[in-house]
Design a protein around this motif. Structure first.
Motif, short mmCIF file in Angstrom:
data_model
loop_
_atom_site.label_atom_id
_atom_site.label_comp_id
_atom_site.label_asym_id
_atom_site.label_seq_id
_atom_site.Cartn_x
_atom_site.Cartn_y
_atom_site.Cartn_z
N LEU A 1 1.16 -1.28 -0.39
CA LEU A 1 -0.01 -0.02 0.12
C LEU A 1 1.20 1.20 0.01
N ILE A 2 0.64 1.79 -0.79
CA ILE A 2 1.43 3.31 -0.83
C ILE A 2 0.31 5.01 -1.15
N ASP A 3 0.60 5.21 0.15
CA ASP A 3 -0.77 6.28 0.51
C ASP A 3 0.00 7.63 0.68
N ARG B 1 -0.55 12.40 0.52
CA ARG B 1 -1.34 13.42 -0.20
C ARG B 1 -1.16 13.59 -1.05
N SER B 2 -1.63 14.91 -2.02
CA SER B 2 -1.92 14.59 -3.78
C SER B 2 -0.89 15.44 -3.64
N GLY B 3 0.15 14.74 -4.91
CA GLY B 3 1.51 15.32 -5.72
C GLY B 3 2.17 14.95 -4.51
N ALA B 4 2.85 13.70 -3.28
CA ALA B 4 3.61 13.65 -2.62
C ALA B 4 4.62 12.60 -3.69
N GLY B 5 4.40 11.77 -4.87
CA GLY B 5 5.06 11.18 -5.48
C GLY B 5 4.06 9.90 -5.71
N LYS B 6 3.45 9.58 -5.03
CA LYS B 6 2.45 8.02 -4.93
C LYS B 6 2.54 7.16 -5.98
N VAL C 1 3.41 2.10 3.13
CA VAL C 1 3.88 2.83 2.32
C VAL C 1 3.47 4.17 2.58
N TRP C 2 3.84 5.49 3.48
CA TRP C 2 3.83 6.87 3.48
C TRP C 2 4.82 7.55 2.82
N ASP D 1 -5.75 -11.10 -9.63
CA ASP D 1 -5.19 -12.47 -9.48
C ASP D 1 -4.45 -12.80 -7.90
N PRO D 2 -4.71 -13.60 -7.05
CA PRO D 2 -4.56 -13.39 -5.89
C PRO D 2 -3.48 -14.07 -5.57
N ALA D 3 -3.01 -14.58 -7.28
CA ALA D 3 -1.40 -15.31 -7.11
C ALA D 3 -0.30 -14.36 -7.65
N ARG D 4 -0.63 -13.51 -7.45
CA ARG D 4 -0.01 -11.75 -7.64
C ARG D 4 0.09 -11.28 -6.96
N GLY D 5 1.60 -10.21 -6.26
CA GLY D 5 1.69 -9.37 -5.89
C GLY D 5 0.24 -8.13 -6.38
N VAL D 6 0.38 -7.27 -4.71
CA VAL D 6 -0.73 -5.97 -5.48
C VAL D 6 0.07 -5.02 -4.99
N ILE D 7 0.06 -3.83 -5.52
CA ILE D 7 0.51 -2.57 -5.27
C ILE D 7 -0.73 -1.56 -5.24
N LEU D 8 -1.21 -1.09 -4.57
CA LEU D 8 -2.55 -0.31 -4.38
C LEU D 8 -1.98 1.28 -3.74
N GLU D 9 -2.21 1.69 -4.47
CA GLU D 9 -1.31 3.38 -4.33
C GLU D 9 -2.50 4.58 -4.17
N GLY D 10 -3.12 5.65 -3.62
CA GLY D 10 -3.53 6.27 -3.67
C GLY D 10 -4.08 7.20 -1.95
#
Length: 193
Positions: free
Chosen positions: A35-37, A39-44, A141-142, A116-125
């Motif tokens: 997880l990448i969190d 604020r807006s414009g931070a570079g996520k 990640v913050w 797909d649950p067999a692969r990694g996930v990057i969720l950003e926002g």
């Protein structure tokens, strides 16, 4: 043309990718959730894209941006909730997740995307890192940057489309910070100029 070594932002992002990739390797799983969190414009989005390009595991990760899920300018919480229910929760149960892309022009949800649950996930926002999502995530990640830099990058990226909504969106970010305390939930804090 200056090299990436001469660009403080590029250098900070390269260092951040290396730190996050090391954390992903340390999980020792084939399907970690990142997880990448921030604020807006931070570079996520940039960090997420670079991490996906330099993913340290064999199977490529699935990159999902909350910008694709938020239901409009007042939808930070709703988008984060949808991501939790449709992506993170199924993935954590080893089930296929399905999320819908929000069409900002049409003002409604559009096509579906499988996770797909067999692969990694990057969720950003912004809104990605909450107490509930933190329990499912392997790497949290913050991202932070000075407000002036964030605003300049966000407006350079989205132009005049974002300008009238900056304060409205920032108020949702502040609510998220106060309610969810994502900085405290983070396993890595990344600071960029």
């Amino acid at each position: 043309m200056p090299s990436r070594n001469d660009d403080p932002l590029a250098r900070a992002l390269d260092e951040a990718v290396a730190r996050v990739a090391a954390a992903v390797r340390a999980v020792q799983a084939s399907n970690p959730v990142v997880l990448i969190d921030g604020r807006s414009g931070a570079g996520k989005s940039t960090l997420a894209r670079l991490l996906a390009e330099r993913w340290p595991l064999r199977a490529a990760p699935q990159l999902v941006a909350l910008d694709e899920i938020y239901p409009g300018w007042d939808g930070m919480d709703a988008g984060a909730e949808r991501a939790y229910e449709q992506i993170l929760r199924p993935h954590g149960r080893d089930l296929v997740g399905t999320w819908q892309r929000y069409d900002w022009v049409a003002g409604k949800y559009a096509e579906n995307h499988a996770v797909d649950p067999a692969r990694g996930v990057i969720l950003e926002g912004c809104g990605a890192l909450t107490p509930r999502s933190a329990r499912i995530a392997d790497v949290r990640v913050w991202m932070q940057a000075p407000e002036q830099s964030r605003k300049r990058r966000a407006l350079d990226r989205d132009g005049e489309l974002f300008r009238p909504h900056w304060d409205r969106w920032a108020a949702q970010e502040v609510r998220h910070l106060r309610r969810d305390d994502p900085i405290e939930l983070a396993t890595l804090i990344v600071t960029v100029p």
